[in-house]
Design a protein around this motif. Structure first.
Motif, PDB file in Angstrom:
ATOM      1  N   LYS A  23       0.778  -1.256   0.071  1.00 15.17           N
ATOM      2  CA  LYS A  23       0.030  -0.203  -0.253  1.00 15.17           C
ATOM      3  C   LYS A  23       0.978   1.289  -0.026  1.00 15.17           C
ATOM      4  O   LYS A  23       0.612   2.206  -0.615  1.00 15.17           O
ATOM      5  CB  LYS A  23      -0.945   0.187   1.119  1.00 15.17           C
ATOM      6  N   ASP A  24       2.111   1.161   0.688  1.00 17.27           N
ATOM      7  CA  ASP A  24       2.978   2.311   0.706  1.00 17.27           C
ATOM      8  C   ASP A  24       3.447   2.659  -0.665  1.00 17.27           C
ATOM      9  O   ASP A  24       3.637   3.632  -1.046  1.00 17.27           O
ATOM     10  CB  ASP A  24       4.178   2.117   1.686  1.00 17.27           C
ATOM     11  N   VAL A  25       3.516   1.547  -1.582  1.00 14.17           N
ATOM     12  CA  VAL A  25       4.448   1.707  -2.756  1.00 14.17           C
ATOM     13  C   VAL A  25       3.384   2.237  -3.569  1.00 14.17           C
ATOM     14  O   VAL A  25       3.411   3.033  -4.438  1.00 14.17           O
ATOM     15  CB  VAL A  25       4.774   0.167  -3.316  1.00 14.17           C
ATOM     16  N   LEU A  26       2.048   1.733  -3.722  1.00 15.73           N
ATOM     17  CA  LEU A  26       1.055   1.988  -4.497  1.00 15.73           C
ATOM     18  C   LEU A  26       0.728   3.602  -4.341  1.00 15.73           C
ATOM     19  O   LEU A  26       0.222   4.374  -5.117  1.00 15.73           O
ATOM     20  CB  LEU A  26      -0.236   1.262  -4.189  1.00 15.73           C
ATOM     21  N   ARG A  27       1.072   4.336  -3.143  1.00 13.21           N
ATOM     22  CA  ARG A  27       0.672   5.801  -2.842  1.00 13.21           C
ATOM     23  C   ARG A  27       1.797   6.559  -3.455  1.00 13.21           C
ATOM     24  O   ARG A  27       1.737   7.870  -3.596  1.00 13.21           O
ATOM     25  CB  ARG A  27       0.537   5.937  -1.398  1.00 13.21           C
ATOM     26  N   LEU A  28       2.978   6.036  -3.786  1.00 15.12           N
ATOM     27  CA  LEU A  28       3.923   6.915  -4.173  1.00 15.12           C
ATOM     28  C   LEU A  28       3.506   7.629  -5.535  1.00 15.12           C
ATOM     29  O   LEU A  28       2.964   7.072  -6.566  1.00 15.12           O
ATOM     30  CB  LEU A  28       5.182   6.061  -4.442  1.00 15.12           C
ATOM     31  N   GLN A  29       4.028   8.792  -5.810  1.00 15.90           N
ATOM     32  CA  GLN A  29       3.659   9.636  -6.867  1.00 15.90           C
ATOM     33  C   GLN A  29       4.284   8.898  -8.308  1.00 15.90           C
ATOM     34  O   GLN A  29       3.491   9.074  -9.061  1.00 15.90           O
ATOM     35  CB  GLN A  29       4.026  11.026  -6.663  1.00 15.90           C
ATOM     36  N   GLU A  30       5.549   8.672  -8.088  1.00 16.85           N
ATOM     37  CA  GLU A  30       6.195   7.928  -9.370  1.00 16.85           C
ATOM     38  C   GLU A  30       5.424   6.611  -9.990  1.00 16.85           C
ATOM     39  O   GLU A  30       5.078   6.537 -10.901  1.00 16.85           O
ATOM     40  CB  GLU A  30       7.666   7.436  -9.166  1.00 16.85           C
ATOM     41  N   VAL A  31       4.708   6.012  -8.922  1.00 12.68           N
ATOM     42  CA  VAL A  31       3.703   4.664  -9.183  1.00 12.68           C
ATOM     43  C   VAL A  31       2.470   5.187  -9.762  1.00 12.68           C
ATOM     44  O   VAL A  31       1.950   4.544 -10.679  1.00 12.68           O
ATOM     45  CB  VAL A  31       3.793   3.711  -7.965  1.00 12.68           C
ATOM     46  N   GLN A  32       1.915   6.205  -8.971  1.00 10.79           N
ATOM     47  CA  GLN A  32       0.741   6.738  -9.600  1.00 10.79           C
ATOM     48  C   GLN A  32       0.747   7.187 -11.127  1.00 10.79           C
ATOM     49  O   GLN A  32      -0.263   7.228 -12.161  1.00 10.79           O
ATOM     50  CB  GLN A  32       0.099   7.802  -8.824  1.00 10.79           C
ATOM     51  N   ALA A  33       2.037   7.802 -11.438  1.00  8.08           N
ATOM     52  CA  ALA A  33       2.402   8.580 -12.787  1.00  8.08           C
ATOM     53  C   ALA A  33       2.125   7.522 -13.728  1.00  8.08           C
ATOM     54  O   ALA A  33       1.919   7.864 -15.038  1.00  8.08           O
ATOM     55  CB  ALA A  33       3.492   9.179 -12.789  1.00  8.08           C
ATOM     56  N   ILE A  34       2.482   6.053 -13.432  1.00 16.05           N
ATOM     57  CA  ILE A  34       2.808   5.027 -14.669  1.00 16.05           C
ATOM     58  C   ILE A  34       1.417   4.103 -14.697  1.00 16.05           C
ATOM     59  O   ILE A  34       1.305   3.368 -15.695  1.00 16.05           O
ATOM     60  CB  ILE A  34       3.976   4.341 -14.315  1.00 16.05           C
ATOM     61  N   LYS A  35       0.688   4.265 -13.824  1.00 14.69           N
ATOM     62  CA  LYS A  35      -0.465   3.301 -13.718  1.00 14.69           C
ATOM     63  C   LYS A  35      -1.312   3.290 -14.978  1.00 14.69           C
ATOM     64  O   LYS A  35      -1.924   2.251 -15.114  1.00 14.69           O
ATOM     65  CB  LYS A  35      -1.359   3.412 -12.357  1.00 14.69           C
ATOM     66  N   ASP A  36      -1.717   4.413 -15.761  1.00 18.05           N
ATOM     67  CA  ASP A  36      -2.339   4.297 -16.844  1.00 18.05           C
ATOM     68  C   ASP A  36      -1.700   4.774 -18.250  1.00 18.05           C
ATOM     69  O   ASP A  36      -2.123   5.342 -18.857  1.00 18.05           O
ATOM     70  CB  ASP A  36      -3.813   5.243 -16.559  1.00 18.05           C
ATOM     71  N   ALA A  37      -0.458   4.481 -18.028  1.00 16.87           N
ATOM     72  CA  ALA A  37       0.355   4.923 -19.221  1.00 16.87           C
ATOM     73  C   ALA A  37       0.068   3.900 -20.657  1.00 16.87           C
ATOM     74  O   ALA A  37      -0.316   2.906 -20.302  1.00 16.87           O
ATOM     75  CB  ALA A  37       1.991   4.768 -18.982  1.00 16.87           C
ATOM     76  N   LEU A  38       0.394   4.347 -21.693  1.00 19.88           N
ATOM     77  CA  LEU A  38       0.026   3.648 -22.898  1.00 19.88           C
ATOM     78  C   LEU A  38       1.017   2.525 -23.160  1.00 19.88           C
ATOM     79  O   LEU A  38       0.948   1.564 -23.643  1.00 19.88           O
ATOM     80  CB  LEU A  38      -0.077   4.658 -23.987  1.00 19.88           C
ATOM     81  N   GLN A  39       2.385   2.822 -22.500  1.00 19.28           N
ATOM     82  CA  GLN A  39       3.166   1.773 -22.733  1.00 19.28           C
ATOM     83  C   GLN A  39       3.640   1.071 -21.173  1.00 19.28           C
ATOM     84  O   GLN A  39       3.506   1.836 -20.443  1.00 19.28           O
ATOM     85  CB  GLN A  39       4.476   2.389 -23.218  1.00 19.28           C
ATOM     86  N   GLU A  40       4.395   0.202 -21.298  1.00 19.70           N
ATOM     87  CA  GLU A  40       4.795  -0.494 -19.944  1.00 19.70           C
ATOM     88  C   GLU A  40       6.197   0.506 -19.571  1.00 19.70           C
ATOM     89  O   GLU A  40       6.781   0.383 -20.321  1.00 19.70           O
ATOM     90  CB  GLU A  40       5.055  -2.032 -20.245  1.00 19.70           C
ATOM     91  N   HIS A  41       6.059   0.546 -18.324  1.00 17.19           N
ATOM     92  CA  HIS A  41       7.033   1.275 -17.460  1.00 17.19           C
ATOM     93  C   HIS A  41       7.632   0.406 -16.344  1.00 17.19           C
ATOM     94  O   HIS A  41       6.757   0.000 -15.767  1.00 17.19           O
ATOM     95  CB  HIS A  41       6.375   2.852 -17.075  1.00 17.19           C
ATOM     96  N   LEU A  42       8.933   0.447 -16.195  1.00 21.06           N
ATOM     97  CA  LEU A  42       9.499  -0.240 -15.023  1.00 21.06           C
ATOM     98  C   LEU A  42      10.163   0.638 -14.316  1.00 21.06           C
ATOM     99  O   LEU A  42      11.153   1.503 -14.764  1.00 21.06           O
ATOM    100  CB  LEU A  42      10.571  -1.380 -15.700  1.00 21.06           C
ATOM    101  N   LEU A  43       9.771   0.648 -12.839  1.00 24.85           N
ATOM    102  CA  LEU A  43      10.445   1.426 -11.849  1.00 24.85           C
ATOM    103  C   LEU A  43      11.067   0.631 -10.836  1.00 24.85           C
ATOM    104  O   LEU A  43      10.766  -0.429 -10.553  1.00 24.85           O
ATOM    105  CB  LEU A  43       9.228   1.995 -10.914  1.00 24.85           C
ATOM    106  N   PHE A  44      12.520   1.077 -10.512  1.00 27.03           N
ATOM    107  CA  PHE A  44      13.212   0.635  -9.472  1.00 27.03           C
ATOM    108  C   PHE A  44      12.845   1.369  -8.119  1.00 27.03           C
ATOM    109  O   PHE A  44      13.139   2.591  -8.321  1.00 27.03           O
ATOM    110  CB  PHE A  44      14.821   0.612 -10.021  1.00 27.03           C
TER     111      PHE A  44
END
Length: 143
Positions: A23-44
């Protein structure tokens, strides 16, 4: 005698951001930014021993149906940021949260590689517009 002392690189965040679960990961701004992207994005997401975030890096952008995850890039990023623990997050533009065979194989490979370097893969999270899939929650990663 002159000796060189290796020092940790500075953290990217001025305040400590502790990750205690998905749940803490899901709240991160960077994670929220990619959730509905048109292409797959990988975050470290790199953590210290106390689960405080040291670094968040975008490691790659794929197509609408896949992304190549290179374990070398993940390990290199972990070492360069002095991270002890790793969380991977990528999105599925199809909004299908079930991991592909490639997702599963890659996660197992990266988990094994991390163990060789005394790093811990905490989780690999797949996100979509309507939810998420956590490899740790589904017992696909063993600690």
């Amino acid at each position: 005698m002159n000796i060189e002392i290796q020092k940790k690189p500075p953290k990217e965040f001025l305040e400590d951001i502790k990750v205690t679960g998905t749940k803490d990961v899901l709240r991160l701004q960077e994670v929220q930014a990619i959730k509905d992207a048109l292409q797959e994005h990988l975050l470290f997401i790199g953590l210290d021993r106390g689960n405080n975030i040291r670094s968040i890096n975008l490691l790659g952008i794929g197509t609408s149906s896949g992304i190549y995850i290179n374990s070398k890039d993940i390990l290199r990023t972990a070492l360069l940021t002095a991270s002890e623990k790793v969380i991977l997050v990528h999105n599925h533009p199809s909004n299908t949260l079930k991991p592909s065979e490639a997702d599963i194989e890659c996660t197992i490979k990266i988990d094994n590689a991390c163990q060789l370097l005394d790093l811990v893969l905490i989780d690999h999270v797949i996100i979509g517009q309507d939810g998420y899939y956590s490899f740790i929650d589904h017992h696909k990663i063993k600690h």
